[in-house]
Design an enzyme around this catalytic site. Sequence first.
Site, PDB file in Angstrom:
ATOM      1  CB  CYS A 166      27.153 -69.370  15.510  1.00 30.93           C
ATOM      2  SG  CYS A 166      28.192 -70.786  15.104  1.00 30.93           S
ATOM      3  CG  HIS A 203      30.180 -69.154  18.741  1.00 31.65           C
ATOM      4  ND1 HIS A 203      28.869 -69.349  18.398  1.00 31.65           N
ATOM      5  CD2 HIS A 203      30.268 -67.840  19.128  1.00 31.65           C
ATOM      6  CE1 HIS A 203      28.181 -68.235  18.588  1.00 31.65           C
ATOM      7  NE2 HIS A 203      29.019 -67.297  19.017  1.00 31.65           N
ATOM      8  CG  ASP A 263      28.466 -63.910  19.429  1.00 29.19           C
ATOM      9  OD1 ASP A 263      27.943 -64.179  18.334  1.00 29.19           O
ATOM     10  OD2 ASP A 263      28.680 -64.769  20.306  1.00 29.19           O
TER      11      ASP A 263
END
Length: 661
Positions: free
Chosen positions: A418, A462, A478
Amino acid sequence: MHTPQDIFQQQQLIRHDNLLWLLIAQGVVILPLLFQLPLWLWLIWGGALYWRYQIFKGKRPFPNSISKFLISALAIVGLFLNYQGAYGVEAMVGFLVFTFIIKLLELRSRKDGLLIICIGFIAVAAQFLFVQSIWATLYAAFSCVVLITAWKTIYVTRELPVKQKLTGGGLLLLQAIPLMLVMFVVMPRLGPLWHTPLLNQQAQTGFSETLSPGDIGSLVQSTGTAFRVTFLDETTPRQSELYWRGLILDTFDGRTWARQSHLQFAGAPVPNGASQSTVNYEILIEPHRYPWLFSLAEPIKSDTGSVRSRITSEGLLITREPLTTRLQYQVSSIRPRETVYKALSKQQRQQLTALPIGFNPKTVALAESWRQASDSAEEIINKALAFYHQDFHYTLSPPLLGENSVDDFLFSSKQGFCEHFASSFTVLMRAADIPARVVVGYQGGRYDASENYWSIRQADAHAWTEVWLAGIGWLRVDPTSAVAPQRVEQGIDNALQADDRNRVAAGQFSAPQWLTNLRHRFDAANYLWSRWVLSYDAQQQSQLLKQLFGGKEPWRIGLIFLLFLGSLMGAYIVFVIRPKWQARTPLQQALKTFDNTCQQWQVQRENSETIAQFCLRLRGVQPQLDTACERLARLSQAALYDQQQDNQKQLVSALKQFPKE
């Protein structure tokens, strides 16, 4: 000939079998502490046990004053060097454990044993400095049972079964629980002992003020829990909306993102529309030694109790001091799908579009081409998200990147976690003249339906991007969801391949289902314990006392406390002491049978007569009972003075079998 003083001193010595109980109690108490202290304390403990064994065998004498002084001096020097001269809690506990161990070498009398028991109870309290879970509490309760058993044992002069000894210690602890509960509820909350920060306490969230490729990939392999959340509303956000913001990183040097602490964003959150609604929730967070807390965007109100905190203009919840203890706090945030608007000054816009000169030329060129061919920032964002659909892979073990890390990721490896996607997307936005920043925190969590709470683990760590759009404000984007949408919708354990899944949270996601369910039950029990017991502070106490007693005035609490003690003592007398008075022991029952038998021989035993005295008188009246009376007198003397359990059993049997007329 022994003098009375010699006999008294002999009676004060501890029996060898009772000494073993003291050794066991010491081992049970200090075992969890030794795992938190320097390894050389294990050697001292082993050496003390061996020396004590040699004393027991008569091969070594008790240590003299010089030996004890030298050992103590070496221990003090060792603790000083081990903790680099810092006089913290660990050093104090280490010295406590050392004195607890070394006391074994001079243990002789009951007085010494009583001192060891007292130190043992202090050591049990010290266990909570390092671990405060419900399992640590159960172990501490077991330690208390063993200590109480050893305490009783040093005053016992006859041999008793192990089960009987442990049962007695356990019953004493159970009898104290009602009083402990009342004192826990009504006594003033002065702050728990474990609020003292420890020198070796490490950050548990793993987030620092910087983010480089691989940082979060390493963090998700941890098995710990970051925090737990209980929503206070009937409707709760979906898992895909649970973005727990902790830190904003706004400065990029070509590889690492960092936080520019002196940059201040002016303006408080302004609702974008009149129909704003909030989501209310309570968080129980583990200590991580950083000043930031976690919340959903945008927090508008918070209650952190006695811990001073504030909501920044960036929408972050931070404390004045690093978080060194478990904290329970409440937050109200604007619903995730609603927005707030904040204007940017010229300086802020320059900062949020800045990139290091000479780094990642391919990425800059790509973003520039998008900007020239697009009519809006939204169109550029959509192009970037579509770009990530082209052969990118979500993996926990991407290849190493070079100096131009973003170029290597976007155009060569196309494999990342991520932080790779968030970092590269933010660089693309800035290169296209769109203000953007990296946000790190947690996404999603595991929902426990039985206790109605969310458990956010380290594996849920994250990173994502926030972009600023004119007329809208900060918008969460995202890029990981464009490559692995199941990461956001279902959690990290459903987004990785089998090899990577075995590495996340130490392979917990690959464990058998029964083990996973058991782990979840343990986590739920720990959560309830932390929420209702460990987090019981002065504010919660005040609310509880008002609900239970109508107020918290000292006179009211004292009166109720006295009434409770009176009720407790009355119940104890009625249900415990009185039945014991009325109940007969096996010896008393046998004596009753013996007295009834003697009445058949026309002889009555007086209350003041011992069995031996009565047998002597009975032999004179009934000569045919001479043998039975002699045996009975001998057994009664043995049971009285030797105090062996077998002698008592033989005496009971002889009383019941005494010859009848």
